[in-house]
Motif scaffolding. Structure first.
Motif, PDB file in Angstrom:
ATOM      1  N   ARG A   1      -8.174   2.522   1.988  1.00 44.41           N
ATOM      2  CA  ARG A   1      -6.942   3.176   1.500  1.00 44.41           C
ATOM      3  C   ARG A   1      -6.130   2.264   0.601  1.00 44.41           C
ATOM      4  N   PHE A   2      -6.037   0.986   1.003  1.00 46.80           N
ATOM      5  CA  PHE A   2      -5.236   0.047   0.235  1.00 46.80           C
ATOM      6  C   PHE A   2      -5.837  -0.168  -1.145  1.00 46.80           C
TER       7      PHE A   2
ATOM      8  N   ARG B   1      -7.822   1.918  -2.725  1.00 48.93           N
ATOM      9  CA  ARG B   1      -7.737   3.129  -3.531  1.00 48.93           C
ATOM     10  C   ARG B   1      -6.339   3.269  -4.125  1.00 48.93           C
ATOM     11  N   SER B   2      -5.322   2.973  -3.336  1.00 50.69           N
ATOM     12  CA  SER B   2      -3.973   3.132  -3.880  1.00 50.69           C
ATOM     13  C   SER B   2      -3.724   2.101  -4.980  1.00 50.69           C
ATOM     14  N   ALA B   3      -4.251   0.882  -4.804  1.00 48.85           N
ATOM     15  CA  ALA B   3      -4.085  -0.121  -5.865  1.00 48.85           C
ATOM     16  C   ALA B   3      -4.755   0.358  -7.152  1.00 48.85           C
ATOM     17  N   ARG B   4      -5.932   0.949  -6.983  1.00 44.20           N
ATOM     18  CA  ARG B   4      -6.670   1.420  -8.155  1.00 44.20           C
ATOM     19  C   ARG B   4      -5.902   2.554  -8.844  1.00 44.20           C
TER      20      ARG B   4
ATOM     21  N   THR C   1      -5.520  -7.050  -7.894  1.00 46.35           N
ATOM     22  CA  THR C   1      -6.013  -6.451  -6.653  1.00 46.35           C
ATOM     23  C   THR C   1      -6.412  -7.549  -5.676  1.00 46.35           C
TER      24      THR C   1
ATOM     25  N   VAL D   1      -3.808  -7.534  -2.767  1.00 48.03           N
ATOM     26  CA  VAL D   1      -4.358  -6.626  -1.762  1.00 48.03           C
ATOM     27  C   VAL D   1      -5.486  -7.294  -0.967  1.00 48.03           C
TER      28      VAL D   1
ATOM     29  N   ALA E   1      -4.864  -9.050   2.707  1.00 45.84           N
ATOM     30  CA  ALA E   1      -5.401  -8.211   3.789  1.00 45.84           C
ATOM     31  C   ALA E   1      -6.424  -8.992   4.597  1.00 45.84           C
TER      32      ALA E   1
END
Ligand SMILES: Nc1ncnc2c1ncn2[C@@H]1O[C@H](COP(=O)(O)OP(=O)(O)OP(=O)(O)O)[C@@H](O)[C@H]1O
Ligand SMILES: [Mg+2]
Lengths: 279, 251
Positions: free
Chosen positions: B152-153, B155-158, B167, B171, B175
């Motif tokens: 999810r993290f 995908r949202s960054a992308r 990224t 991220v 993480a």
């Protein structure tokens, strides 16, 4: 007050989009979407409604350029979607995607950095978006210090602060209790009436769909196709009184009737198993 | 609650040290053990003082610490970089993770003579040896950490248009950091041990060399004085690492 007219320009055009997962013909192959064509107008609030697993998230991800469709094409304005379009589209996902290692302020800052927003706008944008969802005093908190509902408000605020014309929302309120959902729905209706954004919103809540949408796209069980489109002619922002009108329950019942058979079929084909969502 | 358990842990640790010292004292005074194998405490103490007074510790310790620092720096950079590249796709991870884990299970000590052949008996061979050994736990933990980052993290960054570097920086790395930190810690002590071990086996200079020399010259007091010194250094370094670990933000 905004009312929607049919002659508004198209914001997103979806043409013959199909999506298959897995190798064609192999046992694991799943046809998630079949031949979806749809025009989404500028400033429209469009809801995707359908049984679990019918491909709503898949469609949203294709529109936002996060997946590419097996067939067909999506255009945003006159750009063909080939990947993410951070300047035009932002996402609000089902679960908060705030980074737990950053404070709320840092989360906004990093989003602006990713999206290449000029640095001198960061502070003001963060402040006004948080203000809009009533979370200003939590700017220096870490996401884990907030309740699920508060986190989702901030998540929503971040989507709005990115100031894209299009926001794609995948069940943004699914993790919340019903009262909070209702209140956030009202807030959203007001916020959006003021900004005239184009919203594509996935939900499983019929009331939420009727309350928020200009149009509701009802999808069939897998493979997802468009079954019908229901229009809700009611200006934004909508007050809670709208929910008390007979028209509201009529629409709600109409949607339920449309969905019932599809949901039965979805349960029959999947044995009622529900995948963990959040995709 | 935590306070008391910390305090009682301290008491047990101190008691343990006291018992070890007592045992040392007992076996050496009763003459049950040859002073060539384990000299009495006071002799080690005076040897330690002599070394300190003559300033004999500092040149070798400087060489050894520099060697460790270089080996560790190389291990971090290569370990994290390789892990990043390997985790760019699930396929690469499936191919290379078992390979790296497999090589790590071979005692790399066996190849120590090869390092000497390639890099000579100066510090360079110890840098290469310590870096090679330290690389594995860092790479393996970083691979584990990076591949467990929530989709999810990413995908949202992308969706927000993050560059690969951003990224990684905002991220992936944060993480995976708690897991990477374990690798950095293990990697550090492996580099530390490898450099010292390498110096003991074959070297012209450094702390390990001095320990080996004291043993060859049958000077056990001096030998143990060096070892005590290394232990103290390790305790100081360990404290520093723990401090850094505790200082990180909890999430
Ligand atoms: N990465 C994937 N690989 C294989 N199959 C997938 C993948 N993602 C989704 N699917 C399948 O595609 C179908 C549509 O999934 P999707 O997540 O779009 O449904 P949805 O309508 O969003 O469901 P929900 O309402 O439960 O969120 C499902 O049957 C799912 O099993
Ligand atoms: Mg979904």
């Amino acid at each position: 007050m905004t009312t929607l007219s049919n002659d508004k320009p198209t914001a997103i055009s979806i043409r013959n989009v199909s999506q298959r997962y897995g190798e064609a013909g192999s046992s694991g192959a799943v046809v998630a979407l079949q031949d979806i064509s749809l025009d989404i107008r500028q400033g429209e609030f469009l809801c995707l409604l359908g049984p679990s697993g019918c491909g709503k998230s898949t469609l949203l991800n294709i529109v936002g350029g996060l997946f590419s469709a097996t067939e067909g094409q999506v255009k945003v304005g006159d750009k063909i979607v080939k990947g993410p379009l951070p300047a035009d589209i932002s996402f609000v996902f089902q679960e908060s995607t705030l980074y737990p290692w950053y404070t709320i302020r840092e989360n906004f800052d990093v989003a602006f950095k990713f999206q290449r927003v000029p640095r001198n706008e960061w502070k003001e944008r963060t402040a006004s978006a948080l203000q809009a969802v009533g979370m200003s005093s939590f700017i220096d908190h870490f996401p884990n210090q907030l309740s699920v509902g508060m986190r989702q408000r901030v998540n929503l605020a971040r989507g709005i602060a990115l100031k894209t014309d299009i926001i794609l929302m995948d069940e943004p309120f699914a993790a919340l209790d019903e009262q909070t959902r209702m209140v956030l729905g009202e807030d959203l209706s007001e916020l959006l009436a003021a900004t005239k954004k184009t919203i594509v919103f996935v939900t499983h809540s019929l009331a939420e769909a009727v309350f928020l949408s200009d149009r509701i796209v009802v999808m069939t069980a897998r493979p997802g196709r468009i079954k019908t489109i229901v229009e809700v002619n009611e200006p934004h922002p909508r007050s809670p009184d709208f929910m008390l009108q007979p028209r509201f329950s009529e629409l709600r019942n109409e949607l339920y009737a449309l969905l019932r058979d599809e949901i039965r079929q979805a349960i029959a084909t999947t044995g009622g198993s529900v995948r963990p969502s959040g995709d | 609650m935590l306070e008391t358990s910390n305090a009682s842990a301290r008491i047990v640790q101190i008691a343990f040290l006291a018992i070890a010292a007592g045992a040392w004292y007992a076996v050496t005074t009763t003459g049950n053990i040859s002073p060539l194998l384990l000299p009495p405490m006071d002799r080690v103490w005076s040897a330690l003082n002599t070394l300190l007074a003559r300033g004999q510790f500092w040149p070798p310790i400087l060489i050894t610490l520099t060697t460790i620092a270089q080996a560790y720096a190389i291990a971090i950079v290569t370990g994290v970089l390789v892990a990043y590249l390997v985790t760019r796709s699930r396929f690469l991870t499936e191919v290379f993770e078992p390979v790296i884990a497999g090589v790590f299970s071979i005692p790399i000590t066996l190849f120590f003579p090869v390092f000497i052949l390639f890099f000579g008996i100066g510090p360079a061979s110890k840098v290469a040896y310590g870096a090679t050994y330290g690389f594995f736990p860092i790479a393996l933990n970083t691979i584990a950490g990076l591949s467990a980052v929530d989709e999810r993290f990413l995908r949202s960054a992308r969706s927000m248009g993050a560059s690969s570097f951003d990224t990684f920086r905002h991220v992936l790395f944060p993480a995976a950091f708690p897991v990477i930190l374990t690798g950095l810690r293990v990697g550090f002590f492996i580099s530390f041990a490898s450099v010292l071990g390498g110096e003991t086996l074959s070297s012209a200079v450094g702390v390990g060399r001095n320990i080996a020399l004291a043993a060859e010259l049958m000077e056990p007091a001096r030998l143990y004085a060096w070892i005590v010194f290394v232990i103290l250094t390790a305790i100081v370094l360990n404290t520093i690492v723990s401090q850094i670990e505790n200082r990180r933000r909890d999430y």
